[in-house]
Design a protein around this motif. Sequence first.
Motif, PDB file in Angstrom:
ATOM      1  N   ALA A   1      -1.617   4.026  -8.117  1.00 23.50           N
ATOM      2  CA  ALA A   1      -2.663   4.705  -7.357  1.00 23.50           C
ATOM      3  C   ALA A   1      -2.385   6.202  -7.284  1.00 23.50           C
ATOM      4  O   ALA A   1      -1.231   6.629  -7.226  1.00 23.50           O
ATOM      5  CB  ALA A   1      -2.762   4.113  -5.957  1.00 23.50           C
TER       6      ALA A   1
ATOM      7  N   SER B   1       0.843  -1.186   0.000  1.00 25.17           N
ATOM      8  CA  SER B   1       0.000   0.000   0.000  1.00 25.17           C
ATOM      9  C   SER B   1       0.886   1.246   0.000  1.00 25.17           C
ATOM     10  O   SER B   1       1.874   1.294   0.746  1.00 25.17           O
ATOM     11  CB  SER B   1      -0.907  -0.002   1.237  1.00 25.17           C
ATOM     12  OG  SER B   1      -1.647   1.206   1.321  1.00 25.17           O
ATOM     13  N   PRO B   2       0.604   2.215  -0.864  1.00 32.08           N
ATOM     14  CA  PRO B   2      -0.473   2.246  -1.857  1.00 32.08           C
ATOM     15  C   PRO B   2      -0.163   1.341  -3.059  1.00 32.08           C
ATOM     16  O   PRO B   2       0.998   1.026  -3.300  1.00 32.08           O
ATOM     17  CB  PRO B   2      -0.518   3.715  -2.270  1.00 32.08           C
ATOM     18  CG  PRO B   2       0.892   4.191  -2.047  1.00 32.08           C
ATOM     19  CD  PRO B   2       1.380   3.456  -0.840  1.00 32.08           C
TER      20      PRO B   2
ATOM     21  N   ILE C   1      -2.809   9.592  -5.139  1.00 31.99           N
ATOM     22  CA  ILE C   1      -3.009   9.957  -3.741  1.00 31.99           C
ATOM     23  C   ILE C   1      -3.266  11.462  -3.647  1.00 31.99           C
ATOM     24  O   ILE C   1      -2.492  12.268  -4.164  1.00 31.99           O
ATOM     25  CB  ILE C   1      -1.779   9.594  -2.901  1.00 31.99           C
ATOM     26  CG1 ILE C   1      -1.518   8.082  -3.004  1.00 31.99           C
ATOM     27  CG2 ILE C   1      -1.960  10.025  -1.451  1.00 31.99           C
ATOM     28  CD1 ILE C   1      -0.233   7.661  -2.374  1.00 31.99           C
TER      29      ILE C   1
END
Length: 340
Positions: free
Chosen positions: A62, A57-58, A64
């Motif tokens: 992705a 994660s992330p 953010i």
Amino acid sequence: RGSFTVMPIRVSFLIARKGQTMDQFLFRFRELWFLWLVLLFSSNGLWAAEPRVQILSPKDGARISQEQNSVLISGKVATDLGRSPNADIVFVIDISGSTSQYAGADFGDMGPLPDNSGSFGLGRPQMSIGGIGIGQPSFRNLRNSILAAEVAASRRLLLQLNSETTRVGVVTFGEGAQVLQPLTHDFEQVRRALDDILRAGPYGGTNMAEGIRAAITELMGLGKSEKKTDTIKVEFLLTDGFPTMPIGGGRRAAPEDTEFAINAARLAGKAGIKVHVFALGEEALSYPRAAVGIAKASGGTYTPVSRAADVLAVVENISLVGVDYVQVVNKTTGQKATHL
């Protein structure tokens, strides 16, 4: 029927040089013989695995968006070697005369000590560096000694290990080396071996090379321990000094003894065995060439501990998977992550 790998091996003929003592000649002969055994039984390439990092994660790609100046990153790091859940560890403990010196604390949490734990007589200590005397060790209560610190650190580390997946052995070294406990899953036997160290007390000079080699023999399955090939192999060497045997006779730091110890560590490295060295106290830190060289030659770590008693806290941060540290960097700004 089977497959074989042909390895070029350089053969050296050892001839005693003028001025070389018989002890030096015999020790170098044993080094050559031991190197041959390591080359014969070690697995090539198994121990050079690069670490693998997995970011959980992330997720990759992705986007953010947040007002905070930081983002939480989680993941895993391991080596191919780390796939094996099994480990073989040998505690290599210095029992030379100088370990009778004060460790800087009273180890009240060590539990029951052997019957003669109140005090003990003096062994023959390490005496000089380059002919300069460093004095006699003080007569101390066993509970306060550097030897007690070494044993307490080993016990502390034992509490962190899983007896189902880890075998532990115990080797001591003074004027020679002794396997007190071959590799075993029975940690109670290991504790009894550590008790025996305290019961016997310190004595003699410091033959680090013999201690390292005795541990290699056990880890390679060439001694009293059963051979296993699917384990991480590690030596934890705890010492308060520097090599003084066999050439120094237990009374001086001969350069040859330092080289013998580093060469033994180099053999450990060739066999995939890391030697993590803990140098305890002012004497060890005053002449760390052997301790540093042993760690470097084997791919292990060198940890100086100015107050011997503090080694108990240090051993709690030891990693067996071969990963020293993880660093996360923002590729856009170049900023390094904190609070790892």
